[in-house]
Design an enzyme around this catalytic site. Structure first.
Site, PDB file in Angstrom:
ATOM      1  N   TYR A 141       0.841  -1.212   0.000  1.00 43.49           N
ATOM      2  CA  TYR A 141       0.000   0.000   0.000  1.00 43.49           C
ATOM      3  C   TYR A 141       0.870   1.254   0.000  1.00 43.49           C
ATOM      4  CZ  TYR A 141      -3.395   3.431   1.871  1.00 43.49           C
ATOM      5  OH  TYR A 141      -4.185   4.535   2.077  1.00 43.49           O
ATOM      6  N   LYS A 184       1.035   4.194  -2.751  1.00 46.33           N
ATOM      7  CA  LYS A 184       0.606   5.553  -2.389  1.00 46.33           C
ATOM      8  C   LYS A 184       1.736   6.570  -2.599  1.00 46.33           C
ATOM      9  CE  LYS A 184      -3.398   6.009  -1.171  1.00 46.33           C
ATOM     10  NZ  LYS A 184      -4.455   6.236  -2.203  1.00 46.33           N
TER      11      LYS A 184
HETATM   12  N1  LIG Z   1      -9.307   6.554   5.553  1.00 40.87           N
HETATM   13  C1  LIG Z   1      -8.103   7.067   5.767  1.00 40.87           C
HETATM   14  O1  LIG Z   1      -7.737   7.431   6.902  1.00 40.87           O
HETATM   15  C2  LIG Z   1      -7.148   7.228   4.616  1.00 40.87           C
HETATM   16  C3  LIG Z   1      -5.848   7.692   4.885  1.00 40.87           C
HETATM   17  C4  LIG Z   1      -4.979   7.907   3.836  1.00 40.87           C
HETATM   18  C5  LIG Z   1      -5.392   7.669   2.537  1.00 40.87           C
HETATM   19  N2  LIG Z   1      -6.639   7.188   2.285  1.00 40.87           N
HETATM   20  C6  LIG Z   1      -7.023   6.957   0.899  1.00 40.87           C
HETATM   21  O2  LIG Z   1      -8.287   7.531   0.662  1.00 40.87           O
HETATM   22  C7  LIG Z   1      -8.951   6.823  -0.388  1.00 40.87           C
HETATM   23  C8  LIG Z   1     -10.350   6.430   0.054  1.00 40.87           C
HETATM   24  O3  LIG Z   1     -10.239   5.508   1.130  1.00 40.87           O
HETATM   25  P1  LIG Z   1     -11.417   5.230   2.182  1.00 40.87           P
HETATM   26  O4  LIG Z   1     -10.773   5.296   3.520  1.00 40.87           O
HETATM   27  O5  LIG Z   1     -12.588   6.080   1.888  1.00 40.87           O
HETATM   28  O6  LIG Z   1     -11.724   3.678   1.873  1.00 40.87           O
HETATM   29  P2  LIG Z   1     -13.082   2.899   1.580  1.00 40.87           P
HETATM   30  O7  LIG Z   1     -12.711   1.457   1.590  1.00 40.87           O
HETATM   31  O8  LIG Z   1     -14.148   3.356   2.504  1.00 40.87           O
HETATM   32  O9  LIG Z   1     -13.492   3.367   0.107  1.00 40.87           O
HETATM   33  C9  LIG Z   1     -12.739   3.027  -1.024  1.00 40.87           C
HETATM   34  C10 LIG Z   1     -13.700   2.760  -2.172  1.00 40.87           C
HETATM   35  O10 LIG Z   1     -12.932   2.455  -3.349  1.00 40.87           O
HETATM   36  C11 LIG Z   1     -13.620   1.452  -4.086  1.00 40.87           C
HETATM   37  N3  LIG Z   1     -12.723   0.713  -4.979  1.00 40.87           N
HETATM   38  C12 LIG Z   1     -11.778  -0.194  -4.624  1.00 40.87           C
HETATM   39  N4  LIG Z   1     -11.163  -0.689  -5.704  1.00 40.87           N
HETATM   40  C13 LIG Z   1     -11.721  -0.076  -6.788  1.00 40.87           C
HETATM   41  C14 LIG Z   1     -11.482  -0.143  -8.184  1.00 40.87           C
HETATM   42  N5  LIG Z   1     -10.552  -0.971  -8.685  1.00 40.87           N
HETATM   43  N6  LIG Z   1     -12.214   0.644  -9.001  1.00 40.87           N
HETATM   44  C15 LIG Z   1     -13.159   1.492  -8.506  1.00 40.87           C
HETATM   45  N7  LIG Z   1     -13.431   1.565  -7.184  1.00 40.87           N
HETATM   46  C16 LIG Z   1     -12.715   0.819  -6.333  1.00 40.87           C
HETATM   47  C17 LIG Z   1     -14.216   0.555  -3.004  1.00 40.87           C
HETATM   48  O11 LIG Z   1     -15.288  -0.234  -3.491  1.00 40.87           O
HETATM   49  C18 LIG Z   1     -14.613   1.561  -1.933  1.00 40.87           C
HETATM   50  O12 LIG Z   1     -15.979   1.929  -2.026  1.00 40.87           O
HETATM   51  C19 LIG Z   1      -8.038   5.642  -0.722  1.00 40.87           C
HETATM   52  O13 LIG Z   1      -7.253   5.952  -1.838  1.00 40.87           O
HETATM   53  C20 LIG Z   1      -7.173   5.508   0.495  1.00 40.87           C
HETATM   54  O14 LIG Z   1      -5.941   4.886   0.216  1.00 40.87           O
HETATM   55  C21 LIG Z   1      -7.527   6.957   3.306  1.00 40.87           C
END
Ligand SMILES: NC(=O)c1ccc[n+]([C@@H]2O[C@H](COP(=O)([O-])OP(=O)(O)OC[C@H]3O[C@@H](n4cnc5c(N)ncnc54)[C@H](O)[C@@H]3O)[C@@H](O)[C@H]2O)c1
Length: 311
Positions: free
Chosen positions: A167, A171
């Protein structure tokens, strides 16, 4: 409010917009007038499975609130899927102005337990996904001379966590991609910036992440989306930046380059000289943040080249 930032007549694609941060971004963009393509494959947290109702539910939410949205269920992880996402925007709304590269999955495990499939799957969704969707949308934006990209990196990539080798790799790679899109887009009115968000989502709460009960309420996804709306707006003149955002705070993150230590001649940069001058080499009290490889080359190698020319 007369100076309210609006996105009327703008078309936004938000990938992974069915849940978590992406859902919050899609709702916020629509609330400011953007017409939104809600893309989501509807996977499990580790990337398994697919569920079209995930994107459909957010489209319904936006429409109920009086906004305009269409669903797309393609994967971001292939060039074909990415073209399908952009085609949905063109078919439904005629253009694309804003892309929020947000879709993501995670697999947390110790470094030695990571498999080749883990690495391939994580890079495919985050890094290749951001690449393919951006490339397909860039072609449209270049022709119209306007565009806004928001990429999503993570503290897992920028600062690391011992359980996110795949990951974190993916990222961190997004930063290099976003910076390239920023430079490639600048002549065409296209800006690309990066967010490093904190969100109490299923991913944010995933196993192996220490969290206390009060944290979820502080790091709600909705607290990230205002920064996305700003970066998506015409008013935003930022380009090539990383903003860390969550819990009501937003701050610039930079890749710092220290002044370093310079050997009198290149031949005098020996392993022993590195050892001897380590304090100066490691000192970033007066850092710089070069905004392209050319800028860094000029800054970092410029003095040595100038000195060589004087010799
Ligand atoms: N939540 C955090 O604290 C956090 C921190 C740093 C970065 N992020 C990043 O933020 C973004 C959103 O994460 P989140 O926490 O909302 O996660 P989440 O799991 O709630 O949502 C991610 C969504 O992406 C969709 N998805 C996955 N693979 C896919 C694909 N191949 N094509 C289309 N859709 C796809 C999933 O179905 C899901 O609905 C991600 O890129 C994650 O790495 C999140």
């Amino acid at each position: 409010m007369s100076n309210q930032i609006r996105l009327d007549n703008r078309v936004a694609i938000v990938t992974g917009a069915g849940r978590g941060l992406g859902r919050a971004h899609a709702l916020a963009l629509a609330a400011r007038g953007a017409r939104v393509v809600v893309n989501d494959l509807g996977t499990e947290l580790d990337g398994a499975g697919a569920d079209s109702t995930v994107a459909d539910a957010v489209v319904e939410e936006i429409r109920q609130a009086g906004g305009a949205a269409v669903a797309n269920h393609d994967t971001v992880a292939t060039a074909e899927g990415a073209r399908g996402i952009v085609k949905t925007a063109l078919d439904a709304f005629g253009t694309v102005d804003i892309v929020v590269n947000n879709a993501g999955i995670i697999r947390k495990k110790p470094f030695l337990e990571h498999t080749a499939d883990d690495l391939a799957a994580l890079v495919a969704v985050h890094q290749a996904g951001s690449f393919f969707v951006s490339q397909a949308a860039f072609a449209v934006m270049k022709d119209k001379g306007y565009g806004r990209f928001i990429f999503t990196t993570s503290v897992g990539g920028l600062r690391a966590n011992p359980n996110v080798a795949a990951y974190g790799s993916a990222k961190a790679g997004i930063v290099g991609l976003a910076y390239t899109v920023a430079l490639a887009g600048a002549p065409y009115g296209i800006a690309a910036n990066v967010i490093s968000p904190y969100g109490a989502t299923r991913m944010g709460n995933a196993p192996l992440t220490p969290s206390d009960p009060g944290r979820a309420n502080i790091v709600r996804s909705e607290f990230v989306s205002p920064v996305v709306v700003y970066l998506a707006s015409e008013q935003c003149k930022l380009n090539h930046e990383i903003l860390t955002v969550g819990g009501g705070a937003v701050a610039r993150t930079v890749i710092a380059l220290g002044p370093g230590w310079r050997a009198p001649t290149p031949e005098q940069l020996t392993p022993e000289a590195v050892h001897e001058h380590l304090d100066a080499i490691m000192d970033v009290a007066r850092f710089s943040n070069p905004l392209s490889s050319d800028d860094e080359g000029a800054l970092f190698l410029g003095p040595a080249i100038a000195a060589a020319q004087r010799r």
